[in-house]
Design a protein around this motif. Structure first.
Motif, PDB file in Angstrom:
ATOM      1  N   ALA A 182     -35.630 -99.864 -61.944  1.00  0.00           N
ATOM      2  CA  ALA A 182     -35.202-101.149 -62.511  1.00  0.00           C
ATOM      3  C   ALA A 182     -35.794-101.260 -63.912  1.00  0.00           C
ATOM      4  O   ALA A 182     -36.815-100.640 -64.203  1.00  0.00           O
ATOM      5  CB  ALA A 182     -35.689-102.296 -61.624  1.00  0.00           C
ATOM      6  N   SER A 183     -35.137-102.066 -64.769  1.00  0.00           N
ATOM      7  CA  SER A 183     -35.530-102.081 -66.183  1.00  0.00           C
ATOM      8  C   SER A 183     -36.939-102.637 -66.403  1.00  0.00           C
ATOM      9  O   SER A 183     -37.542-102.409 -67.448  1.00  0.00           O
ATOM     10  CB  SER A 183     -34.514-102.874 -67.006  1.00  0.00           C
ATOM     11  OG  SER A 183     -34.465-104.201 -66.511  1.00  0.00           O
ATOM     12  N   ASP A 184     -37.476-103.361 -65.422  1.00  0.00           N
ATOM     13  CA  ASP A 184     -38.835-103.902 -65.596  1.00  0.00           C
ATOM     14  C   ASP A 184     -39.904-103.003 -64.972  1.00  0.00           C
ATOM     15  O   ASP A 184     -41.050-103.409 -64.796  1.00  0.00           O
ATOM     16  CB  ASP A 184     -38.921-105.310 -65.004  1.00  0.00           C
ATOM     17  CG  ASP A 184     -38.638-105.344 -63.504  1.00  0.00           C
ATOM     18  OD1 ASP A 184     -38.104-104.338 -62.987  1.00  0.00           O
ATOM     19  OD2 ASP A 184     -38.948-106.359 -62.855  1.00  0.00           O
ATOM     20  N   PHE A 203     -44.063 -93.501 -68.205  1.00  0.00           N
ATOM     21  CA  PHE A 203     -42.910 -92.736 -68.678  1.00  0.00           C
ATOM     22  C   PHE A 203     -41.652 -93.146 -67.926  1.00  0.00           C
ATOM     23  O   PHE A 203     -41.710 -93.776 -66.871  1.00  0.00           O
ATOM     24  CB  PHE A 203     -43.157 -91.231 -68.564  1.00  0.00           C
ATOM     25  CG  PHE A 203     -43.395 -90.729 -67.163  1.00  0.00           C
ATOM     26  CD1 PHE A 203     -44.659 -90.743 -66.606  1.00  0.00           C
ATOM     27  CD2 PHE A 203     -42.334 -90.240 -66.396  1.00  0.00           C
ATOM     28  CE1 PHE A 203     -44.884 -90.283 -65.318  1.00  0.00           C
ATOM     29  CE2 PHE A 203     -42.549 -89.766 -65.113  1.00  0.00           C
ATOM     30  CZ  PHE A 203     -43.831 -89.793 -64.565  1.00  0.00           C
ATOM     31  N   GLU A 204     -40.517 -92.762 -68.542  1.00  0.00           N
ATOM     32  CA  GLU A 204     -39.205 -93.042 -67.963  1.00  0.00           C
ATOM     33  C   GLU A 204     -38.691 -91.780 -67.276  1.00  0.00           C
ATOM     34  O   GLU A 204     -38.923 -90.684 -67.776  1.00  0.00           O
ATOM     35  CB  GLU A 204     -38.202 -93.394 -69.074  1.00  0.00           C
ATOM     36  CG  GLU A 204     -38.629 -94.500 -70.006  1.00  0.00           C
ATOM     37  CD  GLU A 204     -38.432 -95.870 -69.396  1.00  0.00           C
ATOM     38  OE1 GLU A 204     -37.696 -95.950 -68.386  1.00  0.00           O
ATOM     39  OE2 GLU A 204     -39.018 -96.836 -69.905  1.00  0.00           O
ATOM     40  N   VAL A 230     -48.316 -90.128 -59.210  1.00  0.00           N
ATOM     41  CA  VAL A 230     -47.374 -90.966 -59.955  1.00  0.00           C
ATOM     42  C   VAL A 230     -47.014 -92.163 -59.087  1.00  0.00           C
ATOM     43  O   VAL A 230     -46.708 -91.996 -57.900  1.00  0.00           O
ATOM     44  CB  VAL A 230     -46.097 -90.178 -60.322  1.00  0.00           C
ATOM     45  CG1 VAL A 230     -45.056 -91.097 -60.968  1.00  0.00           C
ATOM     46  CG2 VAL A 230     -46.427 -89.017 -61.262  1.00  0.00           C
ATOM     47  N   THR A 231     -47.107 -93.359 -59.674  1.00  0.00           N
ATOM     48  CA  THR A 231     -46.713 -94.571 -58.949  1.00  0.00           C
ATOM     49  C   THR A 231     -45.655 -95.316 -59.764  1.00  0.00           C
ATOM     50  O   THR A 231     -45.457 -95.033 -60.945  1.00  0.00           O
ATOM     51  CB  THR A 231     -47.914 -95.517 -58.715  1.00  0.00           C
ATOM     52  OG1 THR A 231     -48.456 -95.886 -59.985  1.00  0.00           O
ATOM     53  CG2 THR A 231     -48.992 -94.870 -57.860  1.00  0.00           C
ATOM     54  N   VAL A 232     -44.983 -96.248 -59.098  1.00  0.00           N
ATOM     55  CA  VAL A 232     -44.017 -97.128 -59.769  1.00  0.00           C
ATOM     56  C   VAL A 232     -44.748 -98.420 -60.114  1.00  0.00           C
ATOM     57  O   VAL A 232     -45.343 -99.048 -59.229  1.00  0.00           O
ATOM     58  CB  VAL A 232     -42.811 -97.430 -58.847  1.00  0.00           C
ATOM     59  CG1 VAL A 232     -41.837 -98.380 -59.540  1.00  0.00           C
ATOM     60  CG2 VAL A 232     -42.112 -96.133 -58.445  1.00  0.00           C
TER      61      VAL A 232
END
Ligand code: ZN
Length: 251
Positions: A182-184, A203-204, A230-232
């Motif tokens: 999601a963008s946020d 990072f994206e 790596v987490t969101v």
């Protein structure tokens, strides 16, 4: 190590250009016999590393090249242990400068086809230079480490490799099959050092190609790096992990 893990490691080192000795012979023999998995692995890794070199395409070429030169000059100040590497980087830089000059002349003369061709050459030269610069920073480290990350939690299909230079105190992560966010939200990379997570940058995910990201520098005083995760997280990142973990390793 299983075939996939062993050769994922060798392919990454080969793509970085730092595979040598027996490992190099073994990998070349293996590729020569034909192994679609390893060929794909190597191709993907090379592509990802090339992408890392293509920064800020919106900026004018002169600024791009100036940045490269400044960065090269900084490298120059550091001790370069391999003169061959140094010579090659300098000649790459000279080649890029020549292409840039020709490109400027083509733009002045309004030669569109020539300009497009030269712009492509300049991009290639810059990519080669950026890769070379990357290699120099990591190549100089005899203790360079390569770690495999596995997808967990909501993204079991994700895969990742981390190349970590204790000397540079930085890591490069190459990840595939990371889900769009999601963008946020952004992915956040973590050093797990001394048993504690240390933020390593956000990072994206890249669609249709491996995601590649160079970490921030591990602060001095952090313990030994044991793992990466790596987490969101909310866009911009957070100082301590709050979201679901999607990649972690080595096991
Ligand atoms: Zn193979």
């Amino acid at each position: 190590l299983a075939h996939a893990e062993r050769y994922a490691e060798l392919a990454a080192l080969a793509a970085l250009g730092i595979l040598d000795g027996d490992d190099r012979q073994e990998f070349e023999r293996h590729i020569a016999r034909g192994c679609p998995d390893c060929e794909k692995e190597q191709r993907e890794t090379e592509m990802a590393l090339s992408l890392l070199g293509r920064t800020a395409p919106e900026r004018p070429p002169s600024a791009l090249l100036r940045n490269r030169i400044l960065r090269e000059a900084q490298n120059e100040k550091q001790r370069w242990s391999r003169s061959a590497t140094r010579t090659r980087a300098v000649s790459l830089l000279a080649a890029a400068a020549c292409v840039l000059l020709a490109l400027s002349l083509a733009i002045i003369a309004g030669q569109r086809r020539q300009r497009d061709k030269l712009a492509l050459e300049l991009e290639q030269a810059q990519t080669a230079l950026a890769r070379q610069e990357l290699r120099v920073r990591f190549l100089d480290d005899p203790d360079i480490q390569m770690m495999l990350l596995s997808g967990i939690g909501p993204q079991p299909g994700a895969r990742g490799k981390v190349i970590y230079s204790p000397r540079a105190r930085r890591a490069i992560i190459l990840a595939t099959n990371l889900a769009p966010l999601a963008s946020d939200r952004q992915y956040e990379l973590w050093f797990i050092a001394g048993g504690k997570p240390v933020a390593a940058g956000v990072f994206e995910p890249r669609a249709g190609a491996p995601t590649v990201f160079e970490s921030e520098m591990l602060p001095s005083g952090a313990g030994l790096v044991e793992k990466f995760a790596v987490t969101v997280e909310p866009r911009g990142g957070v100082p301590q992990p709050t979201g679901p973990m999607v990649l972690v390793g080595p096991a």
